[in-house]
Design an enzyme around this catalytic site. Structure first.
Site, short mmCIF file in Angstrom:
data_model
loop_
_atom_site.label_atom_id
_atom_site.label_comp_id
_atom_site.label_asym_id
_atom_site.label_seq_id
_atom_site.Cartn_x
_atom_site.Cartn_y
_atom_site.Cartn_z
N LYS A 1 -14.46 -29.69 8.79
CA LYS A 1 -13.14 -30.32 8.71
C LYS A 1 -12.63 -30.29 7.26
O LYS A 1 -11.45 -30.04 7.02
CB LYS A 1 -13.21 -31.76 9.24
N TYR B 1 -20.65 -30.37 10.73
CA TYR B 1 -19.38 -30.61 11.44
C TYR B 1 -18.34 -31.18 10.49
O TYR B 1 -17.22 -30.67 10.39
CB TYR B 1 -19.59 -31.58 12.62
N LYS C 1 -17.55 -30.24 18.25
CA LYS C 1 -17.33 -31.56 17.64
C LYS C 1 -18.54 -32.50 17.64
O LYS C 1 -18.38 -33.67 17.32
CB LYS C 1 -16.17 -32.26 18.35
N ASP D 1 -7.91 -21.79 25.81
CA ASP D 1 -9.17 -22.51 25.77
C ASP D 1 -10.22 -21.56 26.34
O ASP D 1 -9.93 -20.78 27.25
CB ASP D 1 -9.06 -23.77 26.66
N SER E 1 -10.43 -35.29 10.58
CA SER E 1 -11.22 -36.45 11.01
C SER E 1 -11.38 -37.43 9.85
O SER E 1 -11.46 -37.02 8.68
CB SER E 1 -12.59 -35.94 11.47
N ARG F 1 -28.39 -46.08 13.06
CA ARG F 1 -28.37 -44.63 13.28
C ARG F 1 -28.11 -43.96 11.93
O ARG F 1 -27.19 -44.38 11.20
CB ARG F 1 -27.25 -44.28 14.28
N ALA G 1 -9.06 -26.57 19.16
CA ALA G 1 -10.32 -25.92 19.59
C ALA G 1 -11.36 -25.94 18.48
O ALA G 1 -11.12 -25.44 17.38
CB ALA G 1 -10.03 -24.48 20.01
P1 NAD Z 1 -13.01 -31.23 23.20
O1 NAD Z 1 -14.32 -30.58 23.07
O2 NAD Z 1 -12.76 -32.11 24.37
O3 NAD Z 1 -11.84 -30.14 23.16
C1 NAD Z 1 -11.96 -28.94 22.42
C2 NAD Z 1 -11.57 -27.81 23.36
O4 NAD Z 1 -11.62 -26.59 22.63
C3 NAD Z 1 -12.50 -27.66 24.56
O5 NAD Z 1 -11.74 -27.60 25.74
C4 NAD Z 1 -13.24 -26.34 24.30
O6 NAD Z 1 -13.54 -25.66 25.49
C5 NAD Z 1 -12.24 -25.60 23.43
N1 NAD Z 1 -12.83 -24.61 22.51
C6 NAD Z 1 -13.88 -24.80 21.66
N2 NAD Z 1 -14.14 -23.66 20.99
C7 NAD Z 1 -13.24 -22.75 21.42
C8 NAD Z 1 -12.98 -21.38 21.10
N3 NAD Z 1 -13.73 -20.70 20.23
N4 NAD Z 1 -11.97 -20.76 21.73
C9 NAD Z 1 -11.20 -21.41 22.62
N5 NAD Z 1 -11.39 -22.69 22.97
C10 NAD Z 1 -12.40 -23.36 22.38
O7 NAD Z 1 -12.75 -32.04 21.83
P2 NAD Z 1 -11.66 -33.16 21.49
O8 NAD Z 1 -12.33 -34.48 21.46
O9 NAD Z 1 -10.45 -32.97 22.33
O10 NAD Z 1 -11.36 -32.76 19.99
C11 NAD Z 1 -10.30 -31.90 19.65
C12 NAD Z 1 -10.30 -31.66 18.16
O11 NAD Z 1 -10.22 -32.91 17.47
C13 NAD Z 1 -11.54 -30.98 17.62
O12 NAD Z 1 -11.15 -30.10 16.58
C14 NAD Z 1 -12.35 -32.11 17.05
O13 NAD Z 1 -13.20 -31.70 16.02
C15 NAD Z 1 -11.26 -33.02 16.53
N6 NAD Z 1 -11.65 -34.43 16.42
C16 NAD Z 1 -12.15 -35.07 17.51
C17 NAD Z 1 -12.53 -36.41 17.41
C18 NAD Z 1 -13.14 -37.11 18.60
O14 NAD Z 1 -13.82 -38.13 18.39
N7 NAD Z 1 -12.92 -36.68 19.82
C19 NAD Z 1 -12.37 -37.09 16.21
C20 NAD Z 1 -11.83 -36.41 15.10
C21 NAD Z 1 -11.47 -35.07 15.23
C1 WQD Z 2 -18.99 -45.72 16.85
C2 WQD Z 2 -19.85 -46.92 16.52
C3 WQD Z 2 -22.16 -46.40 16.07
C4 WQD Z 2 -23.11 -45.01 20.09
C5 WQD Z 2 -18.00 -39.94 15.44
C6 WQD Z 2 -18.04 -38.79 14.48
C7 WQD Z 2 -16.71 -38.62 13.80
C8 WQD Z 2 -15.58 -38.53 14.84
C9 WQD Z 2 -15.67 -39.61 15.85
C10 WQD Z 2 -15.07 -36.23 15.25
C11 WQD Z 2 -20.82 -46.66 15.37
C12 WQD Z 2 -22.03 -47.26 17.31
C13 WQD Z 2 -22.45 -45.52 18.99
C14 WQD Z 2 -24.14 -45.79 20.68
C15 WQD Z 2 -23.74 -47.50 19.04
N1 WQD Z 2 -15.64 -37.30 15.57
N2 WQD Z 2 -22.75 -46.73 18.48
N3 WQD Z 2 -24.40 -47.02 20.14
O1 WQD Z 2 -19.87 -42.33 14.58
O2 WQD Z 2 -17.66 -43.54 14.22
O3 WQD Z 2 -17.67 -41.13 14.72
O4 WQD Z 2 -16.99 -39.70 16.41
O5 WQD Z 2 -14.49 -35.93 14.24
O6 WQD Z 2 -16.78 -37.48 13.02
O7 WQD Z 2 -19.05 -39.05 13.50
O8 WQD Z 2 -18.26 -42.71 16.51
O9 WQD Z 2 -18.51 -43.42 18.84
O10 WQD Z 2 -20.46 -42.28 17.70
O11 WQD Z 2 -19.85 -44.59 17.03
O12 WQD Z 2 -24.02 -48.62 18.58
O13 WQD Z 2 -24.78 -45.39 21.64
O14 WQD Z 2 -20.67 -47.24 17.66
O15 WQD Z 2 -23.26 -46.82 15.31
O16 WQD Z 2 -20.90 -47.84 14.63
P1 WQD Z 2 -18.45 -42.47 14.92
P2 WQD Z 2 -19.29 -43.18 17.61
#
Ligand code: NAD
Ligand code: WQD
Length: 338
Positions: A155, A151, A86, A32, A126, A296, A83
């Protein structure tokens, strides 16, 4: 026992996955760059599992550093690649930073994996790839539609890179399409640490309740849903973490049906924004200050998973419900602010 490289292993989902890997008897090696995490998380993991995983601070955008890493760890059985950047909104402001990190790091890793005959790869995808799906719940057959943000596009491109790379017979990969990950470890030792003002609903709710934010804005109540607010599939991060263990074991044990597979990771249950707020108020006993505001931009009306493939083919099922996830999210928020 397998040895698994976890990139982004100090982040939100990665850290919970390291714990579940260790619980299942595997060895986790974390890399990381601490861009969105801190070394405290390493201590947290060690406190929970009583095993200190090996950790290297490394930026995956640096090709030679990645090559060197995998040469030194050429005995690893698989890679779980979390990593990435996001933040959807930030990706619109800084598209190139997102392509550089999310695509550049992926390519660097895949090239180094090929050089070192590392065959098994799990990719964080995602549900955003489905956009506004025509059919609910959303199955893996639902078409991938043009991304709304850079973003989301990273993916989709990431998955396409894996489709092409796995055709050569040298790589097996699974893309896991997460719905909305929430919650924290039940110990409240690790959890989600959003930088700045949270964009996601659940951290915004808990930060409002703890007094860090004045009021939650609910984005729109005129959607065609049961109460007018958007529907999402909120999945506990520990359930999500367990799915990664199951997925990487599937590849290591060569149980995969195809070189590239895709699974939805959700609970299968959709909740409206107002239902999430009600769940929070029930489990916390707090009354949340919120108001309805305009929609939004970019939000889809409803997204929740058809989990049949994950249940039957992967052999994984989410176990925790919304109330349990909100309980852990709230416990974590209280712990970090005290
Ligand atoms: P996060 O930001 O908490 O974790 C990502 C980690 O990767 C961080 O610790 C960051 O420091 C590290 N990182 C980023 N770029 C790097 C690089 N170039 N080299 C080394 N380390 C690096 O995010 P998360 O919520 O744990 O998400 C993890 C993965 O899941 C991401 O790929 C994200 O796109 C995907 N994802 C997250 C969500 C969500 O809502 N949290 C939803 C769908 C997909
Ligand atoms: C959830 C619901 C908002 C905040 C995002 C990314 C998606 C994935 C997950 C990485 C929605 C509503 C939110 C607020 C609100 N990430 N909301 N007030 O938009 O489903 O997904 O995170 O891959 O790619 O787009 O998640 O938690 O932002 O929103 O009313 O202050 O809550 O409108 O309906 P979302 P979210």
């Amino acid at each position: 026992m397998a040895k698994i490289l976890v990139t982004g292993g100090l982040g939100f989902i990665g850290s919970h996955t390291v714990i579940e890997l260790q619980k299942a008897g595997h060895e986790a090696v974390i890399v990381d760059n601490l861009d969105n995490s801190s070394l405290d998380v390493l201590d947290g993991i060690t406190a929970i599992s009583a095993i200190k995983p090996s950790f290297e601070k490394l930026d995956l955008r640096l090709k030679s550093a990645v090559e060197n890493l995998l040469q030194r760890h050429s005995d690893i059985d698989g890679i779980i690649h979390f990593a990435a950047y996001k933040a959807v909104g930030e990706s619109v402001e800084k598209p190139l930073a997102y392509y550089e990190n999310n695509i550049g790091s992926l390519v660097n890793l895949l090239q180094a994996a090929e050089q070192n005959q590392i065959k098994n790869f799990i990719f964080s995808s995602s549900c955003t790839v489905y956009g506004e799906a025509k059919e609910l719940p959303i199955s893996e057959d639902s078409p991938v539609v043009p991304a709304e943000s850079p973003y989301g596009n990273t993916k989709q491109i990431g998955e396409e890179i894996l489709v092409d790379t796995t055709k050569g017979g040298k790589l097996n990969a699974i893309a896991l399409r997460y719905f909305n990950p929430i919650g924290a470890h039940e110990s409240a030792i690790i959890g989600e640490l959003p930088a700045g003002v949270p964009q996601n609903l659940v951290p915004y709710i808990t930060q409002t309740a703890i007094g860090l934010r004045q009021q939650l804005s609910v984005y729109g109540d005129d959607y065609p849903t049961r109460d007018g607010t958007c529907i999402r599939d909120y999945i506990h991060v520990v359930d999500l973490a367990k799915a990664h263990v199951t997925a990487v074991e599937r590849l290591v044990e060569q149980k995969n049906n195809q070189a590239f597979e895709v699974f939805n990771l959700g609970t299968g249950t959709g909740s409206t924004v107002l239902e999430v707020i009600k769940s929070f108020e029930k489990i916390s006993g707090e009354s949340l200050n919120y108001q309805i505001v305009a929609r939004r931009e970019g939000d889809v009306t409803a997204a929740y998973a058809n989990t049949t493939k994950a249940n039957n083919v992967l052999g994984w099922k989410a176990e925790k419900n919304l109330d349990e996830a909100m309980t852990d999210a709230w416990r974590w928020e209280q712990k970090i602010r005290n």
